[in-house]
Design an enzyme around this catalytic site. Sequence first.
Site, short mmCIF file in Angstrom:
data_model
loop_
_atom_site.label_atom_id
_atom_site.label_comp_id
_atom_site.label_asym_id
_atom_site.label_seq_id
_atom_site.Cartn_x
_atom_site.Cartn_y
_atom_site.Cartn_z
CG HIS A 29 5.44 -13.81 3.79
ND1 HIS A 29 6.29 -13.18 4.66
CD2 HIS A 29 4.26 -13.93 4.43
CE1 HIS A 29 5.65 -12.95 5.81
NE2 HIS A 29 4.42 -13.39 5.69
CB SER A 62 -4.86 10.80 13.52
OG SER A 62 -5.67 9.65 13.39
CB ALA A 118 -7.39 -5.48 10.96
N GLY A 119 -4.17 -6.13 9.62
CA GLY A 119 -3.56 -6.72 8.43
C GLY A 119 -4.15 -6.19 7.14
CG LEU A 120 -7.81 -5.57 6.57
CD1 LEU A 120 -9.26 -5.26 6.91
CD2 LEU A 120 -7.75 -6.57 5.41
CB SER A 121 -2.30 -2.19 4.32
OG SER A 121 -0.91 -2.19 4.26
CB SER A 123 0.86 1.25 8.33
OG SER A 123 1.07 0.06 7.63
CG ASP A 167 1.31 -3.80 2.83
OD1 ASP A 167 0.98 -4.83 2.21
OD2 ASP A 167 1.69 -3.81 4.02
P1 ADP Z 1 -1.96 -2.45 9.54
O1 ADP Z 1 -1.16 -1.68 8.56
O2 ADP Z 1 -2.15 -3.86 9.14
O3 ADP Z 1 -3.25 -1.81 9.91
P2 ADP Z 1 0.27 -1.74 11.19
O4 ADP Z 1 0.72 -2.18 12.53
O5 ADP Z 1 1.21 -1.85 10.05
O6 ADP Z 1 -1.10 -2.51 10.89
O7 ADP Z 1 -0.17 -0.21 11.25
C1 ADP Z 1 -1.05 0.21 12.25
C2 ADP Z 1 -0.53 1.49 12.85
O8 ADP Z 1 -0.59 2.55 11.88
C3 ADP Z 1 -1.36 1.99 14.01
O9 ADP Z 1 -0.95 1.42 15.22
C4 ADP Z 1 -1.06 3.49 13.99
O10 ADP Z 1 0.17 3.77 14.58
C5 ADP Z 1 -0.92 3.77 12.49
N1 ADP Z 1 -2.19 4.24 11.90
C6 ADP Z 1 -2.88 3.67 10.90
N2 ADP Z 1 -3.98 4.39 10.59
C7 ADP Z 1 -3.99 5.44 11.42
C8 ADP Z 1 -4.87 6.56 11.62
N3 ADP Z 1 -5.97 6.73 10.90
N4 ADP Z 1 -4.53 7.45 12.58
C9 ADP Z 1 -3.43 7.30 13.32
N5 ADP Z 1 -2.59 6.28 13.19
C10 ADP Z 1 -2.84 5.35 12.25
MG MG Z 2 0.87 -2.07 8.04
#
Ligand code: ADP
Ligand code: MG
Length: 377
Positions: A29, A62, A118-121, A123, A167
């Site tokens: 943060h 995906s 899982a908070g490991l990014s 996204s 991230d």
């Molecule tokens: P984190 O980034 O901590 O894993 P987020 O909520 O920010 O959590 O992001 C998770 C989202 O990103 C998932 O719900 C999905 O929509 C998208 N995402 C991440 N990786 C993939 C993947 N390999 N295929 C499809 N969607 C994905």
């Molecule tokens: Mg994320």
Amino acid sequence: MREAFRRVHGADPEGIWAAPGRVNLIGEHTDYNDGFALPIALPQRTLVAARRRQDGRLRLHSAQGGGPVLDLHIDRLTAGAVTTWGAYPAGVVWALREAGHPVGGADLHIDSTVPTGAGLSSSAALECAVAFACNDLYDLGLDAPALALIAQRAENGFAGVPCGAMDQLASACCAQGAALHLDLRAGTHEQIPFAPEAQGMSLLAVDTRVKHDLGDGAYARLRAGCEHAARLLGVAALRDLGPEDLPHAAEVLPSALVPLVRHVVTENARVSRAVTHLRAGRVTSLGPILTDGHTSLRDDFRISCAESDLVVDTALAHGAHGARMTGGGFGGSVIVLAEEDRVDWIGEAVTTAFRKAGHRDPHLLPVSPAAGARRVG
Ligand code: ADP
Ligand code: MG
């Protein structure tokens, strides 16, 4: 990846790109307060196989997304238009085009070992893999930090998730065997050599597998609180304050804002101490800094939860050098630093404690500082 791409898109990909998930060692943060962070990239990563299209269509698939190919058109990408996982990759193409880069259509197939949510990014890993793919396919000539900012813009502006740049910078810019010292105001970064295994140490990420609803809206509230405090104190951002400013802040701020300021100020100081220790090769000295960071997030920012606290307490009781919750809060993952020969024992103890408390078994992920995003095929 090539075979899966051929099955989905009926042709060979032009290349394959990879971008890792991340875990932040310390500096939580702080990114939206113009401060400092110290993430590492994970061995877990997202792969994207890609091929250009001449007709402006963006066809996304995906292995984790489920469902058929998402068929979009680059001329019809508007913020909020895509509400599924496709918002992340489509957002990258949108952000590149918004910034004036000549990106056309593409076929993409995505597969990942980064656990999602899982908070490991996962996204940022997804966004960065797509950004690096577009950069090479369309010869945009952008460097890693620029691509990270495009990825952040995609998440903020297209997927509608307000996040700082940490991230994406971690996923794009980290190097193997190093932690990334980020200065979010200057927009600069430095690789700090970090090889815990060389000193008989291991890092364990524990995915608590919980995400409490409480977290919804908390990010915006905390961010607004920090920005409000900075305004009241007459500084551009909380990054401009040091520990010596805390007594004055406690006097003049509304009491609800004081702990927010204390967390950000002490957290920036912890990043700086961590960097000093790592430069001197003192990996074990990182431990208490992690644990102090957890206490600060738990007591001052108030964004921990019973499951994260249980991981930290159990790990410390079983001899870990340090542990802390990472990410936005209210669940997600905890990072543990421990002697290599204790890590399995700690993992078992955490699992036992979770069962006793009636929680689902946590996921244990051994992690080590891995490489950032790049072309891999
Ligand atoms: P984190 O980034 O901590 O894993 P987020 O909520 O920010 O959590 O992001 C998770 C989202 O990103 C998932 O719900 C999905 O929509 C998208 N995402 C991440 N990786 C993939 C993947 N390999 N295929 C499809 N969607 C994905
Ligand atoms: Mg994320």
